[in-house]
Structures are given as C-alpha cells and as structure tokens.
Design a protein around this motif. Sequence first.
Motif, PDB file in Angstrom:
ATOM      1  N   ILE A 168       0.786  -1.107  -0.002  1.00 34.03           N
ATOM      2  CA  ILE A 168      -0.106  -0.148  -0.042  1.00 34.03           C
ATOM      3  C   ILE A 168       0.888   1.235  -0.005  1.00 34.03           C
ATOM      4  CG2 ILE A 168      -1.737   1.193   1.065  1.00 34.03           C
ATOM      5  CD1 ILE A 168      -3.012  -1.100   0.437  1.00 34.03           C
ATOM      6  N   LEU A 211       0.482   5.472   0.729  1.00 35.43           N
ATOM      7  CA  LEU A 211      -0.137   6.272   1.058  1.00 35.43           C
ATOM      8  C   LEU A 211       0.578   7.634   1.196  1.00 35.43           C
ATOM      9  CD1 LEU A 211      -2.478   7.854   2.710  1.00 35.43           C
ATOM     10  CD2 LEU A 211      -1.589   7.075   4.980  1.00 35.43           C
ATOM     11  N   LYS A 253     -10.192  12.960  -3.697  1.00 41.22           N
ATOM     12  CA  LYS A 253     -10.580  11.712  -2.932  1.00 41.22           C
ATOM     13  C   LYS A 253      -9.473  11.070  -1.970  1.00 41.22           C
ATOM     14  CE  LYS A 253     -14.536  12.040  -4.553  1.00 41.22           C
ATOM     15  NZ  LYS A 253     -15.607  12.559  -3.554  1.00 41.22           N
ATOM     16  N   LYS A 266      -8.807   8.029  -1.881  1.00 36.41           N
ATOM     17  CA  LYS A 266      -8.452   6.778  -2.675  1.00 36.41           C
ATOM     18  C   LYS A 266      -8.368   7.188  -4.104  1.00 36.41           C
ATOM     19  CE  LYS A 266      -9.578   1.846  -3.161  1.00 36.41           C
ATOM     20  NZ  LYS A 266     -10.578   1.067  -2.706  1.00 36.41           N
ATOM     21  N   SER A 267      -7.176   6.660  -4.829  1.00 33.09           N
ATOM     22  CA  SER A 267      -7.107   6.829  -6.039  1.00 33.09           C
ATOM     23  C   SER A 267      -8.360   6.112  -6.701  1.00 33.09           C
ATOM     24  CB  SER A 267      -5.714   6.498  -6.668  1.00 33.09           C
ATOM     25  OG  SER A 267      -5.667   6.639  -7.983  1.00 33.09           O
ATOM     26  N   ARG A 301      -5.064   0.961  -8.137  1.00 30.84           N
ATOM     27  CA  ARG A 301      -4.976   0.382  -6.749  1.00 30.84           C
ATOM     28  C   ARG A 301      -4.136   0.458  -5.680  1.00 30.84           C
ATOM     29  NH1 ARG A 301      -7.327  -3.002 -10.764  1.00 30.84           N
ATOM     30  NH2 ARG A 301      -5.169  -4.016 -11.080  1.00 30.84           N
ATOM     31  N   ASN A 302      -4.693   0.531  -4.542  1.00 29.15           N
ATOM     32  CA  ASN A 302      -3.642   0.343  -3.197  1.00 29.15           C
ATOM     33  C   ASN A 302      -2.907   1.709  -3.266  1.00 29.15           C
ATOM     34  OD1 ASN A 302      -4.382  -2.135  -2.841  1.00 29.15           O
ATOM     35  ND2 ASN A 302      -2.647  -3.019  -3.790  1.00 29.15           N
ATOM     36  N   TYR A 331      -3.298   5.593  -1.994  1.00 34.13           N
ATOM     37  CA  TYR A 331      -4.151   6.501  -1.000  1.00 34.13           C
ATOM     38  C   TYR A 331      -3.493   7.889  -0.752  1.00 34.13           C
ATOM     39  CZ  TYR A 331      -6.775   2.156  -0.232  1.00 34.13           C
ATOM     40  OH  TYR A 331      -7.516   1.057  -0.324  1.00 34.13           O
ATOM     41  N   ALA A 361      -8.162   8.196   5.959  1.00 34.04           N
ATOM     42  CA  ALA A 361      -7.203   7.479   5.087  1.00 34.04           C
ATOM     43  C   ALA A 361      -6.917   5.949   5.595  1.00 34.04           C
ATOM     44  CB  ALA A 361      -6.090   8.450   4.701  1.00 34.04           C
ATOM     45  N   LEU A 416     -10.102   3.782   5.410  1.00 30.57           N
ATOM     46  CA  LEU A 416     -10.289   3.285   3.960  1.00 30.57           C
ATOM     47  C   LEU A 416      -9.389   2.180   3.714  1.00 30.57           C
ATOM     48  CD1 LEU A 416     -11.001   6.432   1.830  1.00 30.57           C
ATOM     49  CD2 LEU A 416     -12.638   4.540   2.558  1.00 30.57           C
ATOM     50  N   ILE A 417      -8.036   2.296   4.150  1.00 30.20           N
ATOM     51  CA  ILE A 417      -7.119   1.045   3.864  1.00 30.20           C
ATOM     52  C   ILE A 417      -7.161   0.053   4.556  1.00 30.20           C
ATOM     53  CG2 ILE A 417      -4.558   0.616   4.066  1.00 30.20           C
ATOM     54  CD1 ILE A 417      -4.018   3.611   3.601  1.00 30.20           C
ATOM     55  N   SER A 453     -10.073  -1.728   3.015  1.00 30.11           N
ATOM     56  CA  SER A 453      -9.921  -2.612   1.600  1.00 30.11           C
ATOM     57  C   SER A 453      -9.313  -3.546   2.062  1.00 30.11           C
ATOM     58  CB  SER A 453      -8.897  -1.554   0.641  1.00 30.11           C
ATOM     59  OG  SER A 453      -7.696  -1.428   1.393  1.00 30.11           O
TER      60      SER A 453
END
Length: 488
Positions: A269, A271, A446, A448-449, A453-454, A456, A478, A481-482, A485
């Motif tokens: 991930i 961020l 936002k 999240k992109s 994927r993955n 932020y 953030a 959200l991670i 997911s």
Amino acid sequence: MTKTIAIIGSGFSSLAASCYLAQQGNKVTIYEKNLTIGGRARQFKKDGFTFDIGPSWYWMPDVFERFFQDFDKKPSDYYELIKLNPAYRVYFGINDFISIYDNLEEIKAVFEEIEKGSSKQLEKFINQAKSNYSIAIKDLIYRPGVSPLELITKKTVLKLNQFFNNVSSDIRKKFKNERLIQILEFPVLFLGAKPAKTPSFYNFMNYADFGLGTWHPKTGMFDVIRGIEKLALELGVTIKTNSSIEKIIVENRTATGIIVNGKTIKADIILSGADYQHTETLLEKEHQVYSQKYWESRIFAPSSLLFFIGFNKKIENISHHALFFDVDFNQHAADIYDNPKWPEAPLFYANFPSKTDQTAAPDGMETGFFLIPLAPGIEDNETLREAYFEKIITRFEQLTQQEIRNNIIFKESFCKNDFEADYNAYKGNAYGMANTLLQTAFLRPKLKSKKVRNLYFTGQLTVPGPGVPPALISGKLAAELIQKSLRS
C-alpha cells in the motif's frame, strides 16, 4: 495479514495515519524528503531561539484528545498544554487593540462595551456555532468524502440553508461594529477562503475560538509532532528522513512500490501525505486522476511570507498571538482571491512564543514570528520580501509604540518559493485547498485513487481540509479506508 505500507511525508496527517495503520499490525514506514519530520509543522532553531515554522495555533483540543484516546492515551502523556489568556489581541490603531480572553463571559463584556446589545447577539451566535461544531465533529468531519449522502443527516437537514448562506453575511446581520465583525470573521480564515465565500455552517470555527479557547503546547507546536512521533515509534512505525520520493511504481494499475533516492522500495500500500498535486506527478500521466486544468480551477488557501526573528530585548505592549487589522481587511482579501497581487497594505500576524515559553529565547530576549497572507502562485524574490518586512515592522513599531528594528539579532524569511522547494506545495500554497461550498467534503480530491489500486492520499488537499485538527482526522480517515480494503 500484515501488509507493508509506505507513507510519503511526515506531517500531521501522515504521522496520524501511520499510528492507526501500525495499530492494525501492519509494517509501516514513513519516508520524509527533508532532514527533519513535521512537514509544514517543522521546527527551526538558531542561536538559542526556537520557532515553529508553520502552525502556531492549538485549537479544537477535543480533536487531539480523541486522536490519542484511539490508542488509550492522552495528550498529557506526550506534551503539556497551557491555555492562553488573553488568547490573542487584535490591533486596529496605535495602542488600540481588543483582547480576546479565555472565557466567553469576558469576551461578551468586551463586545458589549464596544457595541450596545452585542453581548446578547454574541451569546446566540456562539450557541449556534456550538451546535454546528457538535454536528461537524460528531456527524460530518470524520466522514471520508466518498458520497454526498454523508452530508445528509437529521441534524444537517435542519441546517441546510447554512450551506448556501455565507459566514460574512450572517455575522453582518447580527453585528454593526466593523471591528467586531472582523474579529468574528477571522477564524474562518483558517479554512483558507474569504468569509463571504465560506458556508455559514463553518461558523463552528467561532466556537472553536471563543468556546474552546486557544492553547499552547509548553514548548511549541512541535511538541505535538514529537508526541505523535513517539506514539508512532511505540507502535512500531519506522521513520526515514532525507528520503526523497522520485516515483510511485504502478504495475497492472496497482501501486507496488516507490523509488526513494534512486532505490526501489516494494510496498503493498502507498499512502501519500505529501502535496496531492505533486504526488500525482510521481505517476505516469495515464494514472493521474486530476489534470493540470483541474488544479488551476481550484481555489487555494493563501501562501504566506514568514519572518523568523531573534530580538535582543523583550518586546512590550504585545501578547503571545497578535493580529494587525489596522488596514483594509476586504482589500487584502481581494488581493489574495479576486485580483492576486502583493497587497499594498497587508494585514499581518505576529507570534511571540517566548511570552509563554521562556525556553523559546535566551534570557531577556524575544522570539518573534511574523506572517503576511499572500496569493498563491505570486512572484517571490528577496527584494519584495525585504520591502514587505519594512512595511510591517514600521507599522508594528507605530502600533505598539516602541522601537525594535535596531534590536534584531537575525532575521530569516520563508515564502512561496520555499513552500514549493521544501514541501512541493502547488503554487507555494501554505494551507492547502480552501473549504468553499464547491470544495467541501465529497467535492474535494479523494482519499483513494480512482485509477490506481492500493494508492491513497491524506492531508490538507483532501478531506476534511486545511488546519492541524483536520489533518489528524484526514490521517484517520485514510487509514480506515485502507483497513477496510484490506479486510475485503
């Protein structure tokens, strides 16, 4: 299952997110391009003087308490707070100032002395602001900006008109004295827009001011950065400074790592707490969500010209925080937002932390921090900086009736070019993107992109918006959200 998470930047939002993500058992590493942590909230020391480079107002203490409570901690476990009294002064002329005290009753008395009947109006106004604050904190500000439905609750429906009226018009319906109006309009400047462009609902900032008070961490705002850093390290976060991010690696529309100082670092991930616009330039164009045209169309909060000054004597007739509104408030705002240019007669802010913290300056001396809000993207050079220093220091001496120019040991400046160089800040903005009606909640960039994927984002260009408490909240949103997911 433990995931490897790479966080770009070490400002408030990144540090906060790192704590939440590490708490969940992830392997978290922060990469900071500068030599020290803190982002815009870094610290500067010289010749025995200590300065907070960026944020210097500690408002909304309940947000900090809620952050630490999430880890079964308290702010007092990491730093000591002092409530300022007066919270600040606002100067309108030579030795002509209004002091804002640390309790509403005294503030009401000050208002009443200036405008008959205004104390009752102020009590009603602050009660409404308190109600809005409760809704904002409990119902709105901790939502991730994914859907417009987040704004619709039983309580917000009752206040729907406040999202279409503006702060300035509401205040002017209740108060006639221009000085009181300016004091009440001042707090929303922290949101990065003109009061006339800020939805009325945001008057909750007036409750943050008059209701919750102005605090000072014992040795400055960097105490809070150090405190969150300590918490992060306790939770197992790794922090690496002097680590410049050159690229975000994307494979099959999925972020898989970053290139740091020429070295590839794999991660599950990514961020980014760095400037949102800059972060997207670390991606190939096909993976960028927001175009250059988009960023150019946004209303950004101001940049700033800052001066960090060491004085060889104590400064008189001044409080810890002081605002200088002795010139045309509306004209300066117009020079930032309507017709961007260097203001002919700038408002400015002065902060003397050594009034509260004796360790901020050597004995018998004073630490001074001066700030002029400026339009982002404006021309910046040493000649202009020096000319504007002369403007404000001359007025400061006149308004406080003392000579200080010859007592300067050193003077360092920081402006638009430095914001760009040190923080990759778009147009050298100091406070992010303004919270106007069309740039609120789900209408902001936002977390999240949508394309990768993955990947932020967190910080002042996304939700909830500008300011230190919103930055802490952004980090939490953030991280949530991670975590969501990773569970799905």
